[in-house]
Motif scaffolding. Structure first.
Motif, mmCIF file in Angstrom:
data_model
loop_
_atom_site.group_PDB
_atom_site.id
_atom_site.type_symbol
_atom_site.label_atom_id
_atom_site.label_comp_id
_atom_site.label_asym_id
_atom_site.label_seq_id
_atom_site.Cartn_x
_atom_site.Cartn_y
_atom_site.Cartn_z
ATOM 1 N N ILE A 172 0.870 -1.158 0.036
ATOM 2 C CA ILE A 172 -0.210 -0.096 0.003
ATOM 3 C C ILE A 172 0.925 1.293 -0.099
ATOM 4 O O ILE A 172 1.961 1.049 0.173
ATOM 5 C CB ILE A 172 -0.929 0.182 1.018
ATOM 6 N N TYR A 173 0.191 2.325 -0.312
ATOM 7 C CA TYR A 173 1.080 3.587 -0.402
ATOM 8 C C TYR A 173 0.241 4.800 0.392
ATOM 9 O O TYR A 173 -0.918 4.780 0.415
ATOM 10 C CB TYR A 173 1.175 4.083 -1.936
ATOM 11 N N LYS A 174 0.958 5.620 0.949
ATOM 12 C CA LYS A 174 0.106 6.897 1.390
ATOM 13 C C LYS A 174 -0.037 7.740 0.294
ATOM 14 O O LYS A 174 0.554 7.993 -0.595
ATOM 15 C CB LYS A 174 1.454 7.622 2.392
ATOM 16 N N GLN A 175 -1.283 8.444 0.425
ATOM 17 C CA GLN A 175 -1.609 9.302 -0.570
ATOM 18 C C GLN A 175 -1.851 10.454 0.262
ATOM 19 O O GLN A 175 -2.855 10.493 1.170
ATOM 20 C CB GLN A 175 -2.761 8.953 -1.477
ATOM 21 N N LEU A 176 -1.681 11.718 -0.243
ATOM 22 C CA LEU A 176 -1.951 12.900 0.454
ATOM 23 C C LEU A 176 -3.085 13.764 -0.270
ATOM 24 O O LEU A 176 -2.823 13.567 -1.596
ATOM 25 C CB LEU A 176 -0.801 13.816 0.638
ATOM 26 N N LYS A 177 -3.979 14.343 0.321
ATOM 27 C CA LYS A 177 -5.118 14.854 -0.575
ATOM 28 C C LYS A 177 -4.808 16.379 0.027
ATOM 29 O O LYS A 177 -4.779 16.753 0.880
ATOM 30 C CB LYS A 177 -6.494 14.604 0.270
ATOM 31 N N VAL A 178 -4.884 17.375 -1.388
ATOM 32 C CA VAL A 178 -4.649 18.650 -1.011
ATOM 33 C C VAL A 178 -5.828 19.204 -0.169
ATOM 34 O O VAL A 178 -6.944 18.771 -0.092
ATOM 35 C CB VAL A 178 -4.853 19.379 -2.216
ATOM 36 N N GLY A 179 -5.468 20.133 0.917
ATOM 37 C CA GLY A 179 -6.545 20.550 1.716
ATOM 38 C C GLY A 179 -6.772 19.753 2.918
ATOM 39 O O GLY A 179 -7.688 20.036 3.735
ATOM 40 N N GLU A 180 -6.033 18.548 3.024
ATOM 41 C CA GLU A 180 -6.511 17.594 3.811
ATOM 42 C C GLU A 180 -5.349 17.413 5.001
ATOM 43 O O GLU A 180 -4.060 17.200 4.015
ATOM 44 C CB GLU A 180 -6.884 16.114 3.492
ATOM 45 N N ARG A 181 -5.441 17.317 6.011
ATOM 46 C CA ARG A 181 -4.014 17.373 6.882
ATOM 47 C C ARG A 181 -3.948 15.570 7.014
ATOM 48 O O ARG A 181 -2.956 15.100 7.373
ATOM 49 C CB ARG A 181 -4.657 17.785 8.166
ATOM 50 N N ARG A 182 -5.045 14.839 7.085
ATOM 51 C CA ARG A 182 -4.826 13.418 7.322
ATOM 52 C C ARG A 182 -4.115 12.721 6.200
ATOM 53 O O ARG A 182 -4.304 13.059 5.148
ATOM 54 C CB ARG A 182 -6.204 13.001 7.530
ATOM 55 N N GLU A 183 -3.593 11.682 6.713
ATOM 56 C CA GLU A 183 -3.100 10.795 5.478
ATOM 57 C C GLU A 183 -3.808 9.879 4.958
ATOM 58 O O GLU A 183 -5.034 9.355 5.735
ATOM 59 C CB GLU A 183 -1.734 9.849 6.029
ATOM 60 N N PHE A 184 -3.943 9.431 3.863
ATOM 61 C CA PHE A 184 -4.784 8.474 3.067
ATOM 62 C C PHE A 184 -3.778 7.227 2.605
ATOM 63 O O PHE A 184 -2.812 7.654 2.380
ATOM 64 C CB PHE A 184 -5.729 9.085 1.910
ATOM 65 N N PHE A 185 -4.605 6.140 2.312
ATOM 66 C CA PHE A 185 -3.783 4.885 1.947
ATOM 67 C C PHE A 185 -4.742 4.684 0.860
ATOM 68 O O PHE A 185 -5.779 4.339 0.730
ATOM 69 C CB PHE A 185 -3.721 3.867 2.793
ATOM 70 N N ILE A 186 -3.906 4.062 -0.376
ATOM 71 C CA ILE A 186 -4.260 3.378 -1.472
ATOM 72 C C ILE A 186 -3.395 1.981 -1.459
ATOM 73 O O ILE A 186 -2.342 2.007 -1.169
ATOM 74 C CB ILE A 186 -4.232 4.143 -2.689
#
Lengths: 166, 166
Positions: free
Chosen positions: B70-84
């Motif tokens: 899996i990878y971390k993915q950052l969303k613009v304007g989001e502070r949290r980390e997302f994963f795909i």
DNA sequence: TTATAATTTCAAAATATATTGAAAGTTTTG
DNA sequence: CAAAACTTTCAATATATTTTGAAATTATAA
């Protein structure tokens, strides 16, 4: 390294490896001990060598027989049972492949086939369907590989395989 | 079976299978959840979906990243980390093959090579030597197979393999 | 048949592994 | 810089697995 040290090292290594594979240490070490013993061994023998209880030895020896990795051997004039390991290592590999295929691959194939059939209408279910298809392929590959090992009665098949991927 | 049921079944099956392979349930289920999610998911998302604690999620997500699944993915304007999840299932298989080879095969190859060198003078040590040779061959075969998967960048190699063992 | 030897079973104990959750740490924002 | 948002760590707890050992069972011998 002396021969005694080498034996211990082998038994220990085999036991450690096995735990990573979901096989318990006693079973793996029993197998290791019998594999390198030129003579049949009694339950007492293996209990003493590995310092394990009678119950443990009994249960794991039986599991090893279920896996087709060891056999009972009776000695004339002896009341106790003796055990010998299958010494043909390729046969051992085939037995292990066969068991793991039966226990691990086959059930997954069935589930994946079932799940592939789910209608793919929404983006979510389309993604799901794609993943199931992909996994089917990979699991199918694993299945083929294990089958190749299981079916390989003669060496030529194995050597051909080795040639392809040298 | 509804789509929701299918998802649950997949996540559950994947978790069960994994435990047989020495991978813990949470890690496998996290992987399953991310695999079938078309959208990146936050830690909160997966915690809620699987009903697991923050610490558990954090540690196992990290392990999945170490495995390259899996990878971390950052969303613009989001502070949290997302994963795909890595969605190319063959790539997933290659990563898993690579890790397992490194963790399980390589150490055994080293030990066997060491143990093969023990002098074979007595009947006992001769038997020992024979077994080490045999195991070397089998483990070498497993090593080659995993390598084949790891190295297979193109599909032709895979299909050739499948052809050989049809 | 009865006594003896050997094996198996299984509840309890020991060990190993996984999970929780709160505290500590880190990064971002105002 | 301080507060807020989020993430990581890890000792304590919970869960799962393995092992023990003594009792029950089975097989053999006298």
């Amino acid at each position: 390294m002396t021969f005694e040290e080498a034996k211990d090292r082998f038994i220990h290594t085999w036991g450690t490896l096995a735990t990573q594979w979901g096989i318990n240490r006693s079973m793996a070490q029993l197998h290791a001990v019998l594999l390198i013993s030129p003579e049949p061994m009694s339950t007492e023998d293996v209990m003493e060598q590995l310092q394990i209880s009678r119950g443990n030895a009994s249960m794991n020896l039986r599991d090893l027989m279920d896996w087709g990795l060891i056999y009972k051997q009776l000695k004339v004039g002896e009341r106790r049972e003796f055990f010998i390991a299958e010494k043909d290592i390729w046969k051992v590999a085939r037995q292990v492949a066969k068991e793991r295929r039966r226990r691990e691959i086959t059930p997954v194939v069935d589930v994946l086939n079932e799940l592939k059939a789910i209608p793919a209408d929404t983006p979510e279910s389309q993604e799901f369907h794609r993943v199931m298809e992909g996994l089917s392929n990979v699991v199918g590959f694993a299945d083929n590989t294990l089958n190749a090992v299981i079916e390989a009665e003669e060496n030529w098949l194995m050597s051909q395989f080795l040639k392809v991927f040298r």
